[in-house]
Enzyme design. Structure first.
Site, mmCIF file in Angstrom:
data_model
loop_
_atom_site.group_PDB
_atom_site.id
_atom_site.type_symbol
_atom_site.label_atom_id
_atom_site.label_comp_id
_atom_site.label_asym_id
_atom_site.label_seq_id
_atom_site.Cartn_x
_atom_site.Cartn_y
_atom_site.Cartn_z
ATOM 1 N N SER A 190 0.826 -1.210 0.000
ATOM 2 C CA SER A 190 0.000 0.000 0.000
ATOM 3 C C SER A 190 0.863 1.264 0.000
ATOM 4 C CB SER A 190 -0.917 0.020 1.223
ATOM 5 O OG SER A 190 -1.697 -1.144 1.275
HETATM 6 N N1 SAH Z 1 -1.142 -4.174 3.599
HETATM 7 C C1 SAH Z 1 -0.529 -4.838 2.501
HETATM 8 C C2 SAH Z 1 -1.409 -4.699 1.301
HETATM 9 C C3 SAH Z 1 -1.333 -5.833 0.411
HETATM 10 S S1 SAH Z 1 -2.465 -5.779 -0.938
HETATM 11 C C4 SAH Z 1 0.835 -4.230 2.235
HETATM 12 O O1 SAH Z 1 1.032 -3.043 2.528
HETATM 13 O O2 SAH Z 1 1.706 -4.904 1.690
HETATM 14 C C5 SAH Z 1 -3.853 -6.648 -0.295
HETATM 15 C C6 SAH Z 1 -3.599 -8.008 0.252
HETATM 16 O O3 SAH Z 1 -4.858 -8.569 0.620
HETATM 17 C C7 SAH Z 1 -2.964 -8.980 -0.741
HETATM 18 O O4 SAH Z 1 -1.837 -9.562 -0.175
HETATM 19 C C8 SAH Z 1 -4.062 -10.004 -0.982
HETATM 20 O O5 SAH Z 1 -3.591 -11.299 -1.224
HETATM 21 C C9 SAH Z 1 -4.841 -9.937 0.322
HETATM 22 N N2 SAH Z 1 -6.202 -10.443 0.223
HETATM 23 C C10 SAH Z 1 -7.107 -10.263 -0.760
HETATM 24 N N3 SAH Z 1 -8.264 -10.893 -0.469
HETATM 25 C C11 SAH Z 1 -8.083 -11.490 0.741
HETATM 26 C C12 SAH Z 1 -8.904 -12.300 1.574
HETATM 27 N N4 SAH Z 1 -10.137 -12.643 1.245
HETATM 28 N N5 SAH Z 1 -8.387 -12.735 2.744
HETATM 29 C C13 SAH Z 1 -7.117 -12.413 3.108
HETATM 30 N N6 SAH Z 1 -6.298 -11.656 2.364
HETATM 31 C C14 SAH Z 1 -6.767 -11.197 1.195
#
Ligand code: SAH
Length: 225
Positions: free
Chosen positions: A74
């Protein structure tokens, strides 16, 4: 909370100058972030360790970056904004995070709240995030590989819940797992029209606040190795 400030700082320096980081913090202030504790944690968290080496020179730009598996780390502004919203009513002891991803938001949270419970659907991403957290000596996080639509019921309720992927609607399980007085921060909507929501469970019921337009990768269903 296991804040190892010197340690974090020592490992963080070298890759990028302190000046680059200060520029990012200045930009976040200009964009309206105001919680000094949150800004300080962002200042000392080495974001370049959460992206591929090939992208590390861009780690202190205020932008989302790819982390593999079609996912992104993010944008620092949004990490700061969501963290501020979670903490706006005082310190939190139990926070559930949906979407560990690179672990960057997890690392910021872990330095500001007592315990973080982090759920991720892609196992390989979560494993890498865990390694980074160990390297940074952030030990107040527990992880679950699974579908965040279900939250993490066994350890509920939570005083704070943060979702770092865009949901078509607010998952009912997350509302159910929010403590009275608890705060849920979640992007909701279709991919080109998402709004950041703050939902507070008051004694009398749920209070919804719509904050600003955002753009997140989608909250998907099921889990993946
Ligand atoms: N906070 C993280 C953002 C990652 S992007 C960072 O700063 O790196 C969003 C993340 O949510 C991804 O890793 C994706 O795999 C996860 N995600 C999407 N749907 C999900 C679900 N149903 N349950 C758990 N994780 C999920």
């Amino acid at each position: 909370m296991s804040v190892q400030q010197d340690d974090l700082q020592r490992r963080g320096i070298g890759m990028t100058s302190q000046r680059t980081r200060e520029r990012l913090i200045q930009r976040l202030c200009d964009e309206g972030l105001s919680n000094l504790e949150v800004l300080d944690v962002i200042r000392r968290t080495p974001r370049h360790l959460f992206v591929d080496e090939a992208l590390s020179h861009r780690a202190y730009e205020d932008t989302a970056l790819p982390i593999g598996n079609n996912q992104t780390i993010s944008q620092p502004y949004i990490v700061g904004r969501m963290t501020e919203l979670l903490l706006a009513d005082g310190p939190l002891d139990k926070v559930l995070e949906i979407g560990t991803g690179s672990g960057y938001q997890t690392a910021v949270l872990a330095q500001l709240v007592e315990r973080v419970f982090s759920v991720e659907r892609i196992q390989s991403l979560q494993e890498r995030a865990k390694e980074r957290m160990t390297e940074l000596n952030l030990r107040n996080v527990v992880y679950r590989w699974g579908d965040g639509w279900d939250g993490w019921n066994a350890l509920a309720p939570y005083n704070g819940i943060i979702v770092t992927a865009g949901a078509k609607e607010v998952p009912q399980a997350l509302l159910d797992q929010l403590a009275v007085g608890g705060r849920l921060v979640i992007p909701v909507g279709e991919s080109d029209d998402q709004q950041l929501l703050l939902i507070v469970r008051e004694k009398s019921g749920l209070a919804y606040h719509t904050l600003e337009g955002v753009r997140f990768v989608p909250l998907l269903s099921g889990s993946l190795a």
